[in-house]
Write a protein that holds these residues in place. Structure first.
Motif, PDB file in Angstrom:
ATOM      1  N   GLY A  90       0.825  -1.202   0.000  1.00  0.00           N
ATOM      2  CA  GLY A  90       0.000   0.000   0.000  1.00  0.00           C
ATOM      3  C   GLY A  90       0.859   1.252   0.000  1.00  0.00           C
ATOM      4  O   GLY A  90       2.095   1.187   0.083  1.00  0.00           O
ATOM      5  N   ILE A  91       0.210   2.404  -0.086  1.00  0.00           N
ATOM      6  CA  ILE A  91       0.929   3.679  -0.056  1.00  0.00           C
ATOM      7  C   ILE A  91       1.364   3.966   1.377  1.00  0.00           C
ATOM      8  O   ILE A  91       0.539   3.971   2.302  1.00  0.00           O
ATOM      9  CB  ILE A  91       0.040   4.822  -0.575  1.00  0.00           C
ATOM     10  N   ARG A  92       2.629   4.191   1.571  1.00  0.00           N
ATOM     11  CA  ARG A  92       3.130   4.460   2.920  1.00  0.00           C
ATOM     12  C   ARG A  92       2.703   5.858   3.366  1.00  0.00           C
ATOM     13  O   ARG A  92       2.885   6.833   2.631  1.00  0.00           O
ATOM     14  CB  ARG A  92       4.649   4.344   2.973  1.00  0.00           C
ATOM     15  N   VAL A  93       2.155   5.952   4.570  1.00  0.00           N
ATOM     16  CA  VAL A  93       1.732   7.235   5.133  1.00  0.00           C
ATOM     17  C   VAL A  93       2.197   7.321   6.582  1.00  0.00           C
ATOM     18  O   VAL A  93       2.492   6.315   7.225  1.00  0.00           O
ATOM     19  CB  VAL A  93       0.192   7.406   5.079  1.00  0.00           C
ATOM     20  N   ASP A  94       2.253   8.563   7.103  1.00  0.00           N
ATOM     21  CA  ASP A  94       2.552   8.743   8.519  1.00  0.00           C
ATOM     22  C   ASP A  94       1.241   8.823   9.298  1.00  0.00           C
ATOM     23  O   ASP A  94       0.163   8.569   8.755  1.00  0.00           O
ATOM     24  CB  ASP A  94       3.443   9.968   8.742  1.00  0.00           C
ATOM     25  N   GLU A  95       1.309   9.176  10.566  1.00  0.00           N
ATOM     26  CA  GLU A  95       0.102   9.193  11.392  1.00  0.00           C
ATOM     27  C   GLU A  95      -0.873  10.300  10.984  1.00  0.00           C
ATOM     28  O   GLU A  95      -2.021  10.300  11.410  1.00  0.00           O
ATOM     29  CB  GLU A  95       0.478   9.340  12.864  1.00  0.00           C
TER      30      GLU A  95
END
Length: 598
Positions: free
Chosen positions: A303-308
């Motif tokens: 998946g697309i890496r995201v932060d919080e």
């Protein structure tokens, strides 16, 4: 319950995160304002995450220029309702439309471009290229912020014949309409559903509701793969009782056209299943084409890496929903959770971060889910035992089979509960439940408990609604908490059937398997081979005469309560005793093949 030190640390960390969020949001806002223009926010994909982001963003910023691009013909629809639309439970297609383009424009002043696919992102120029799917005409649109909500693609495996007419996936309203049209035009009488997850089970139920004879083919040895196997055994029974041909542990190898114009589903095990239509409900794969082409970082799960804050590796681009890889709230692992609830919350969080109005962050997802199946409800939250075992995480489990409300009030139905917790401090790790009524209510309570870092002692003390038609003075949540709390306290030695070697029990002279039910119950519902019957009603008298205190006694009843009472009697009379959690009911669910032979 968090200790005082942990609570202070948690609050301090939360304040720091809030400060960072405000700084991020305000800095981004100031940069846009410094440029002398309104915020230009482009959202790729509507449905849950994108649509909720647009609506929240407008409530937070009346001046922003907001545009949603949706490659399908409907910007926001209830895709969870699609199986019920196929089954004619939901009669009108319009009922599935949460909001149309006109509503977005009138209510929120959001421009919606339906049937328009974003095909490229130029991160340096901060523009996207959009293509009208009908005319093919392309246009370029600048952005200050870009929100990716492309969802996931229904998996159509590259198997022989997978593209034959009559083989469908269920992801969009056009998909559902195509299935309905096929059933009507072909006068379909039979169907094969491939995949026993949420959509697969819902499609089976709804096709049966429409009068079709259904077969369900699942590669794994159980339906609902995220759940632990013993907790879905009632679902297997319910499917068979509804006339569904259930084929487990046998994956699909390919598809052929039948001589009569129908379809043949061929399996890896050499079986052939005939049907008038086939529904592929194998799952969804995150749609990451745009992100990958734009050079955005992808996560370990694809998946697309995201932060919080749901921000990608590009500070001006966010991702939400099925395509975003997020943190598992319980285990801390990266995961993909294709659920509408988390997607909606993520959309709101992005809107808050963009506008700097709130220090919002996504805590992670614990996979709280529910599915209905021919009057049966299965629900879960948090980690499964399969996951905890895979991670090597310390855990303990208890089973409870209990009425959904007071037994003296008519209509009480049994709920099966499995609770997972940390054996050291009792922190709740997960829960699964199945039954006909009151299941999701209890799972929802435990879902919130997990969010707050609660322990089994908190479940024990939870104050919940009680009236005889709704619950009991000791609600099932209280009861499972009490059982688990006694285990953590050391008052309730406990084991489970899958931890016992029944063959050893039958041959080892140093151990005794004790059934404390009444003899009439054994004749009616069955028993475990080799067990000694010592009914609870006369146990004290028998213990007074029993001399074998050097042996170990494994005690069980029908559902666990009498086994616990009996175990306490054994222990307080100087015997080494352990209760088998869930009693004979759990034996039937954990070892269904063996119980069928009793």
């Amino acid at each position: 319950m968090l200790s005082l030190g942990r609570r202070v640390a948690f609050r301090t960390a939360t304040i720091k995160r809030a400060a960072r969020s405000v700084t991020i949001g305000c800095s981004a806002s100031m940069a846009t304002e410094a440029a002398g223009g309104k915020r230009r926010v482009l959202i790729v994909g509507g449905v849950a995450g994108g649509a909720s982001c647009a609506a929240r963003l407008r409530r937070m910023d009346e001046q922003a220029e907001i545009t949603i691009f949706e490659r399908g013909p409907y910007v926001s629809f209830a895709n969870c309702g699609l199986p019920y639309f196929v089954g004619d439970v939901i009669k009108e297609q319009s009922s599935l439309l949460v909001a149309n383009a006109a509503k977005f424009n009138k209510w929120f002043n959001v421009a919606v471009r339906e049937s328009t696919e974003v095909v490229a992102i130029d991160r340096a120029a901060k523009t996207v290229t959009a293509r009208d799917v009908t005319s093919g005409q392309e246009s370029v649109h600048p952005y200050d912020y870009l929100v990716l909500s492309p969802g996931g693609n229904a998996i159509r495996p590259p198997l022989p014949g997978a593209d034959l007419p009559g083989i469908f996936v269920v992801k969009t309203i056009p998909d559902a309409n195509a299935i309905k049209a096929w059933v009507a035009e072909k006068n379909a009488k039979s169907a094969v559903v491939v995949g026993g997850g949420f959509i697969g089970l819902e499609m089976v139920e709804n096709l049966v509701h429409r009068g079709l004879k259904c077969s369900l083919v699942e590669m794994l040895p159980q339906v609902m793969p995220p759940y632990d196997p013993e907790m879905v055994e009632p679902a297997h029974e319910r499917l068979r009782a509804a006339g569904v041909d259930l084929h487990l542990g046998d994956g699909v190898a390919g598809f052929d056209r039948a001589p009569d114009g129908g379809l043949i589903v061929r399996t890896a095990g050499g079986k052939a299943h005939a049907a008038d239509l086939v529904v592929l409900a194998i799952g969804v794969r995150p749609e990451t084409t745009l992100a990958r082409q734009a050079g955005l970082e992808l996560g370990s799960r694809g998946g697309i890496r995201v932060d919080e804050h749901m921000r990608t590796s590009d500070a001006a681009i966010f991702a939400v929903g099925d395509a975003a890889e997020v943190k598992d709230f319980v285990t801390g692992e990266q995961t993909l959770i294709p659920l509408a609830g988390p997607a909606n919350r993520q959309g709101r969080i992005v809107a808050d971060v963009i506008t700097g109005n709130e220090p919002s962050r996504f805590r992670g997802s614990q996979g709280t889910s529910v599915v209905g199946l021919f009057g049966l409800t299965l629900a879960a939250t948090g980690a499964s035992e399969k996951t905890l075992r895979r991670l090597g995480a310390a855990h303990q489990k208890v089973y409870l089979h209990i009425n959904n409300h007071a037994g003296y009030y008519p209509g009480a139905k049994q709920i099966d509960i499995k609770l997972l917790f940390d054996p050291k401090d009792g922190r709740v790790l997960g829960m699964q439940s199945v039954g006909e009524e009151g299941v999701e209510k209890r799972v929802d309570v435990v879902a919130m408990a997990i969010q707050k870092g609660a322990t089994v002692f908190d479940l024990e003390e939870a104050e919940l609604c009680y009236a005889p038609q709704y619950g009991s003075a000791k609600d099932p949540v209280n009861m499972v908490g009490m059982v688990a709390a006694n285990v953590v306290r050391g008052m309730h030695p406990l084991t489970t059937w899958d931890e016992l070697d029944l063959q050893q029990l039958a041959t080892d002279p140093g151990v005794v398997l004790v059934d404390v039910r009444e003899p009439s119950e054994l004749d009616k519902v069955g028993k475990v081979a080799g067990a000694v019957n010592m009914p609870l009603s006369g146990l004290r008298q028998q213990l007074a005469k029993l001399q074998d205190k050097d042996k170990k006694y494994y005690v069980y009843c029908q559902v666990g309560l009498r086994g616990y009472v009996a175990t306490r009697q054994f222990l307080q009379n100087g015997f080494d005793a352990v209760n088998v959690s869930g009693g004979f009911k759990s034996f039937q669910q954990q070892l269904p093949d063996r119980s069928a032979k009793l």
